[in-house]
Write an enzyme that holds these catalytic residues in place. Structure first.
Site, PDB file in Angstrom:
ATOM      1  N   CYS A   9     -44.617 -67.158  44.565  1.00  0.00           N
ATOM      2  CA  CYS A   9     -43.986 -68.554  43.688  1.00  0.00           C
ATOM      3  C   CYS A   9     -43.433 -69.964  44.046  1.00  0.00           C
ATOM      4  CB  CYS A   9     -43.078 -68.205  42.811  1.00  0.00           C
ATOM      5  SG  CYS A   9     -41.360 -68.085  43.159  1.00  0.00           S
ATOM      6  N   ASN A  12     -39.632 -69.091  45.264  1.00  0.00           N
ATOM      7  CA  ASN A  12     -39.035 -67.141  45.560  1.00  0.00           C
ATOM      8  C   ASN A  12     -37.680 -67.230  44.735  1.00  0.00           C
ATOM      9  OD1 ASN A  12     -38.426 -65.982  48.662  1.00  0.00           O
ATOM     10  ND2 ASN A  12     -40.016 -65.273  47.289  1.00  0.00           N
ATOM     11  N   CYS A  14     -36.927 -66.977  41.025  1.00  0.00           N
ATOM     12  CA  CYS A  14     -37.366 -66.670  39.359  1.00  0.00           C
ATOM     13  C   CYS A  14     -38.514 -65.731  39.704  1.00  0.00           C
ATOM     14  CB  CYS A  14     -37.870 -67.553  38.816  1.00  0.00           C
ATOM     15  SG  CYS A  14     -36.514 -68.520  38.787  1.00  0.00           S
ATOM     16  N   ARG A  15     -39.878 -66.032  40.228  1.00  0.00           N
ATOM     17  CA  ARG A  15     -40.882 -64.961  39.438  1.00  0.00           C
ATOM     18  C   ARG A  15     -40.740 -64.588  40.414  1.00  0.00           C
ATOM     19  NH1 ARG A  15     -44.926 -69.498  37.667  1.00  0.00           N
ATOM     20  NH2 ARG A  15     -43.979 -70.381  39.885  1.00  0.00           N
ATOM     21  N   SER A  16     -41.527 -64.559  41.711  1.00  0.00           N
ATOM     22  CA  SER A  16     -41.966 -63.777  42.581  1.00  0.00           C
ATOM     23  C   SER A  16     -40.755 -63.069  44.015  1.00  0.00           C
ATOM     24  CB  SER A  16     -42.111 -64.524  43.642  1.00  0.00           C
ATOM     25  OG  SER A  16     -41.384 -65.547  44.403  1.00  0.00           O
ATOM     26  N   ASP A 130     -43.024 -70.620  34.510  1.00  0.00           N
ATOM     27  CA  ASP A 130     -41.897 -70.213  35.034  1.00  0.00           C
ATOM     28  C   ASP A 130     -40.824 -70.218  34.418  1.00  0.00           C
ATOM     29  OD1 ASP A 130     -39.844 -70.988  37.442  1.00  0.00           O
ATOM     30  OD2 ASP A 130     -41.536 -72.158  37.969  1.00  0.00           O
TER      31      ASP A 130
END
Length: 162
Positions: A9, A12, A14-16, A130
């Protein structure tokens, strides 16, 4: 044979890392820790060395999923040879990863590079939103949990474990 998965993401945090932690949890539950490795990275350097975002940590804690030891890092050229799957959380991340691949002097990678939402075509959205900007960590968790289940099926089929 081992499969190696990298989630990517922007920052690096939140999402990934959420996808990394959820996928690790699912792999552990499937008893495949020795066959599948998971990591995450970002395309931007704002949060290098930081743990996952508080919103990500809170949701993972609620679901009793470990994120111990996870720290933000950048996508590296070596990732294109290390990983079998590079899963980008949105289309901009995908463009950035492809640009990095091009700048690495090759247009080819051993990795299959694709967006996370390709795992969930029935959702009708191209990108994992995001939550750093909108705070909707629960929705992202739902997508990540479902998508990781689909990715695990794909990896198991590729490894001929299914």
């Amino acid at each position: 044979m081992k499969a190696r998965i990298l989630f990517v993401c922007l920052g690096n945090i939140c999402r990934s890392p959420m996808a990394e932690a959820v996928m690790r949890h699912q792999v552990e539950q499937a008893g495949l820790n020795d066959r599948i490795e998971i990591d995450s990275a970002g395309t931007g350097d704002w949060h290098l060395g930081h743990p996952p975002h508080e919103g990500t940590r809170k949701l993972l804690d609620e679901h009793q999923i470990s994120y111990q030891g996870m720290k933000a890092r950048l996508v590296a050229e070596s990732d294109f040879e290390t990983f079998d799957y590079i899963v980008c959380m949105d289309t901009k991340n995908l463009r950035d990863v492809r640009e990095l691949l091009k700048n690495a002097g090759t247009l080819e990678s051993r990795a299959k590079v694709f967006t996370f939402m390709e795992l969930l075509p029935d959702k009708g959205i191209a990108d994992v939103p995001d939550p750093y900007y909108d705070g909707n960590f629960p929705f992202v968790y739902e997508l990540v949990n479902s998508g990781c289940r689909e990715l695990l099926k794909r990896v198991q089929a590729d490894l001929k474990l299914a």
